[in-house]
Write an enzyme that holds these catalytic residues in place. Structure first.
Site: not given
Length: 978
Positions: A818, A791
């Site tokens: 991600d 992230d």
């Protein structure tokens, strides 16, 4: 000083006539006929021969005497026993745990203890095979000859000061002519004594003083008051003996005969000695069993941790010897909420604990001070301390020297406790020092910690200081031996270190800060205890060293903007501690007395001097310094002039070194009003690492690095989603960012934004760690590096119905899982996206996790870029659809569902990209619920194995999937470069 030698000689000659005995075995004789390794040319041949003729030593079965071997403690017991003509003696039991009745010298060692000549160690051992040091030998002989009264001066030997615990015995030995010391004026008290030397000492003692008679040892003969539980003394309790002390501060000696004294003792008077009168510290036990949760008899609550102490010492200059202090609280028999149980609490200064045992479990020793920042020093030597949780704790300064610390097993397979919990005030340089000691434990391997930092009542000024050095550590010590006590203060911000430890628990790794040689010289028992008055209760002094190290050569200077880098050739002296760098303004010469000491205790041979002004000439020299503080002559001088680089146009300048308007980015932002569309505010940031949390709430603002190189300016922090908050709970992903931008029309250029969270060093359930979080509109990032793992970039908007647009150009973004995610519209143009390997052979993560609203046709566009990776082939996905909010979210009558949109086009894809299935599911959405596509990609990762799994844009569709189309919005915004 009385002449002990002459006085005792006359006395013994008188007694010899009166009692009819003569000195025996003191005439010269040949040792060569007795021992194969002692020739007549041996300087101690006469003494060794006498030792054999007197029956004191028999040598080895092979006919050798081994004159240079150290004398073991069991052999010393035998020598003295035979010197006393082997008196009738029947042991009544086993005094020492390591000297059983079947030991060869059991009777001799038991006699030695019963006679008061030797007391053994605080842990109940005699250690029969360890060598006898010279100071212990002096004590043995002094006691063997009746412990005659003697006043020591402390100036006979340079290494035996008046505070030495054996100074009386050592100076008595010298005055009696038994030992003369070394030609350099030293006695070398802690050096083992050899067998030939003990022959000489015993020979001189008998020649000078006569053979000792039967001993009636009374170690309490000099006591002012004697405590005896059986009524045979002056009083029956320690508290009574303290109460009898005069009201002044004259010396008051309390002798305590063997027994168990169940009482709470408070010693508030200064200049008091507590002396146990047994053969070992286990013979005198002062004990009680209060705990923090124990109810007070008057019903006014519980005792608390401080009130639980068996003994409290608030007076100064107190000495405690040869006894045990115990808190016998039975944790298993009680169910208190607070089970801390202190054996000893100290607040006084200049306290000595010699051959003392401290027994307990949690919080055994509370080494405190009268107030935060007040110096309170304690010295523990030859002692034994046991416990489990925080069993040595507090804000005092305490040294544990040649002692045993026993970490007790609590029955856990993961965490059995902590040796220390220091709360040293930040104003004090020294807290706890464990040196030349042994930590033992019966706990399983890796389940005990060296310590954790205690901040009482959240005191931010309590910055624990603990050093463990030259100490044997058991395998019970955890590989990461320091840990946090609370979520609000990290042990890494405390002052914890090790140096020269040994044993299975003494591994060195990134979680175990180690002192340098220079630092170790400042962390000794002498430096910890000296204070402003030079207190030294150790009885030792480091040998004097007056030889300066070699002069450094090859000093060179390289000037740059606002700094100069100095380098030189290393000095190779064995005792080198470091270097000192001096500077003067101008062309010199450099006078060390008036020059600026730019840096001291340098261990590297280079240093960047940032304390200079551009366009000003300076001259430097460097000296080498050894461990004793001797400095070399200065090196040849070098001159340089720093030249400033031209800074970009700016309104505000940030510089970590203080050369700008502000030293932190957030301070600059807090002091800056928003700009306008025609006149945005520009904040320039000079090179440096800025460890801070940054929030940009203003609009029409530019942040830029001054060098044009993104790596030169680093904005960094290390929070994660699972990082605990002060009020309880954790931060969560959306608050873990290092930098957050909520303002619009913001430009960021030529700098790095990093989240430095270390996944390997933490065991959080949620390890998402955002570097950059954006919610503003019309944001531009040029030549920016975003560093992180999971992230890294959260490109978001204020709400599902709001479109926020972000443009990245010529930038670098790295991560693993991600690491580009959110519901913003974001274009990545001419940039590099680097997928980090997580060490897997099958799944190393996902580049994107878009949560674009289904009402927004434009999510993420990666165009004219490169995807690189160090992960194995086919282990990284292009992305997966993140449902950022629940379906059916309605605002203004419009339903907004989260359906990610991502396009990769005209981009080179690494071989690490999965080719058979580049898009992945993300519960509850399948990859086909997202709006994923590619166009014109190249590279090994762009191969189309199955067209059904890699949707491709048509030429017509591709004409609408451009940076301008993505970013135009309703206002026609066009930041596109290139």
């Amino acid at each position: 000083m009385i002449n002990v030698r002459a006085h005792l000689r006359a006395l013994i000659l008188t007694l010899s006539v009166a009692l009819g005995f003569t000195l025996v075995g003191v005439s010269p004789a040949s040792a060569a006929s007795r021992f194969a390794d002692v020739g007549d040319d041996n300087m101690y041949a006469t003494e060794i021969a006498w030792l054999a003729d007197s029956g004191i030593a028999t040598g080895w079965p092979d006919g050798t005497f081994r004159p240079y071997a150290p004398v073991a403690r069991d052999a010393m017991a035998a020598f003295l026993y035979r010197l006393f003509d082997e008196p009738e003696f029947t042991p009544t039991g086993q005094t020492f745990s390591d000297v059983a009745p079947d030991n060869q010298f059991y009777r001799e060692i038991e006699w030695l203890a019963a006679s008061g000549i030797a007391t053994g160690w605080p842990d109940g051992t005699f250690r029969p095979y360890e060598p006898v040091n010279r100071d212990a030998m002096a004590a043995f002989l002094h006691r063997a000859w009746g412990a005659p009264s003697y006043t020591a001066s402390g100036d006979v030997f340079t290494d035996v000061a008046s505070q030495n615990q054996y100074v009386t015995q050592i100076e008595w030995l010298a005055d009696a002519g038994i030992s003369t010391g070394w030609p350099d004026g030293t006695f070398r008290p802690v050096q083992p004594i050899a067998r030939d030397a003990i022959a000489a000492f015993l020979y001189r003692a008998v020649t000078t003083l006569g053979r000792p008679g039967p001993l009636v040892a009374d170690p309490l003969a000099d006591a002012d008051v004697v405590v005896a539980a059986d009524g045979s003394g002056d009083v029956t309790t320690v508290a009574e003996a303290i109460a009898q002390a005069p009201s002044d501060t004259s010396a008051w000696r309390i002798g305590i005969r063997p027994g168990t004294y169940r009482e709470v003792v408070q010693l508030r008077r200064s200049n008091v000695t507590l002396l146990g009168g047994g053969g070992s510290p286990a013979d005198v036990v002062i004990t009680y069993d209060n705990a923090a949760g124990t109810p007070k008899p008057d019903g006014s609550g519980t005792y608390g941790t401080t009130g639980s102490a068996t003994m409290l010492i608030t007076g100064n200059d107190v000495t405690v010897r040869n006894l045990t202090i115990e808190n016998a609280f039975d944790e298993a028999a009680h169910d208190y909420a607070s089970e801390q149980a202190v054996a000893l609490k100290t607040q006084g200064d200049r306290l000595v604990f010699d051959t003392v045992r401290l027994l307990g479990d949690q919080d055994t020793l509370y080494a405190d001070s009268p107030a935060a920042g007040r110096l309170a020093r304690s010295y523990y030597v030859n002692s034994f301390i046991e416990g489990d949780v925080d069993f040595i704790f507090g804000r005092g300064t305490a040294v544990f020297d040649r002692s045993t610390l026993h970490a007790s097993d609590r029955g856990s397979t993961s965490n059995n406790g902590y040796v220390t919990a220091a709360s040293t005030d930040v104003s004090l340089p020294y807290g706890f020092l464990i040196t030349d000691s042994t930590i033992t434990s019966d706990a399983p391997a890796g389940t005990f910690h060296l310590g954790r930092p205690w901040q009482p009542s959240g005191d931010a000024q309590a910055i624990a200081q603990v050093v463990v050095r030259n100490t044997v550590l058991p395998d019970a010590i955890a590989p990461a031996p320091w840990t946090d006590m609370t979520s609000t203060f990290s042990w890494r911000n405390a002052r914890f270190a090790e140096y020269g430890n040994t044993g299975p628990g003494a591994v060195v790794n990134a979680d175990r800060p180690q002192l340098t040689t220079v630092e170790a010289a400042d962390h000794t028992k002498f430096t910890y205890l000296a204070g402003p008055d030079g207190w030294n209760p150790t009885g030792e002094q480091p040998p004097a060293d007056v030889t300066a190290p070699a002069t450094p050569t090859g000093l060179a200077a390289e000037a740059s903007d606002g700094s100069v880098v100095l380098t030189w050739q290393p000095v190779t002296d064995a005792d080198l501690a470091g270097y000192t760098l001096y500077r003067v303004e101008g062309a010199g010469p450099v006078d060390l007395a008036s020059a600026t000491a730019v840096a001291t205790d340098l261990t590297d041979t280079s240093f960047r001097d940032r304390g200079v002004v551009n366009q000003t000439s300076y001259t430097w020299v460097v000296t080498a310094v050894d461990a004793a503080g001797n400095a070399s002559a200065p090196s040849a001088a070098v001159t340089a002039t720093p030249v400033g680089a031209v800074l970009p146009a700016h309104d505000v300048l940030v510089a970590a070194d203080g050369s700008g308007d502000y030293t932190t980015v957030q301070d600059a932002l807090d002091a800056t009003a928003p700009g306008t569309a025609s006149d945005p505010v520009v904040i320039a940031i000079k090179p440096g690492v800025y460890h801070e949390l940054v929030t940009v709430a203003q609009s029409h603002l530019t942040l830029l690095g001054t060098t044009g190189k993104a790596a030169d300016v680093v904005l960094t922090y290390d929070n994660a989603s699972g990082t605990p908050t002060a009020g309880g709970g954790t931060l969560g992903t959306s608050k873990s960012q290092s930098v957050k931008i909520t303002g619009s029309d913001v430009t960021v250029r030529d700098l790095t934004i990093e989240n430095a969270f270390d996944e390997a060093a933490h065991d959080y359930q949620a390890e998402q760690a955002v570097a950059l979080h954006t919610t503003g509109d019309r944001l531009v990032f040029t030549d920016v590096r975003l560093l992180g793992n999971q992230d890294t970039l959260l490109a978001n908007s204020p709400d599902a119905d709001v479109v926020s647009r972000v443009y990245f150009y010529d930038s670098y973004i790295e991560g693993d899982v991600d690491f580009i995610f959110g519901r913003a519209t974001a274009v990545f143009d001419a940039s590099t996206i680097h997928a980090l390997s997580r060490g897997s052979n099958s799944n190393n993560g996902y580049l994107t996790a878009a949560s674009t609203s289904d009402q927004n046709p434009f999510g993420f566009l990666v165009v004219n870029s490169r995807v690189t990776s160090d992960a194995p082939a086919g282990t990284v996905s292009l992305g997966r659809p993140w449902r950022g909010w629940g379906d059916g979210y309605t605002k203004g009558g419009v339903v907004y569902n989260s359906r990610g949109q991502v396009t990769f086009r005209n981009t080179e894809l690494s071989v690490a990209i999965r080719t058979a299935q580049p898009w992945a599911d993300m519960t509850p959405l399948a990859w086909t619920d997202g709006r994923f596509a590619e166009f014109g990609n190249t590279g090994a990762g762009a191969a189309i194995v199955d067209p059904a799994t890699r949707p491709q844009l048509t030429d017509a569709e591709a004409s609408d999937a451009t940076p301008r189309a993505y970013l135009a919005g309703s206002d026609g915004w066009d930041p596109v470069l290139g």
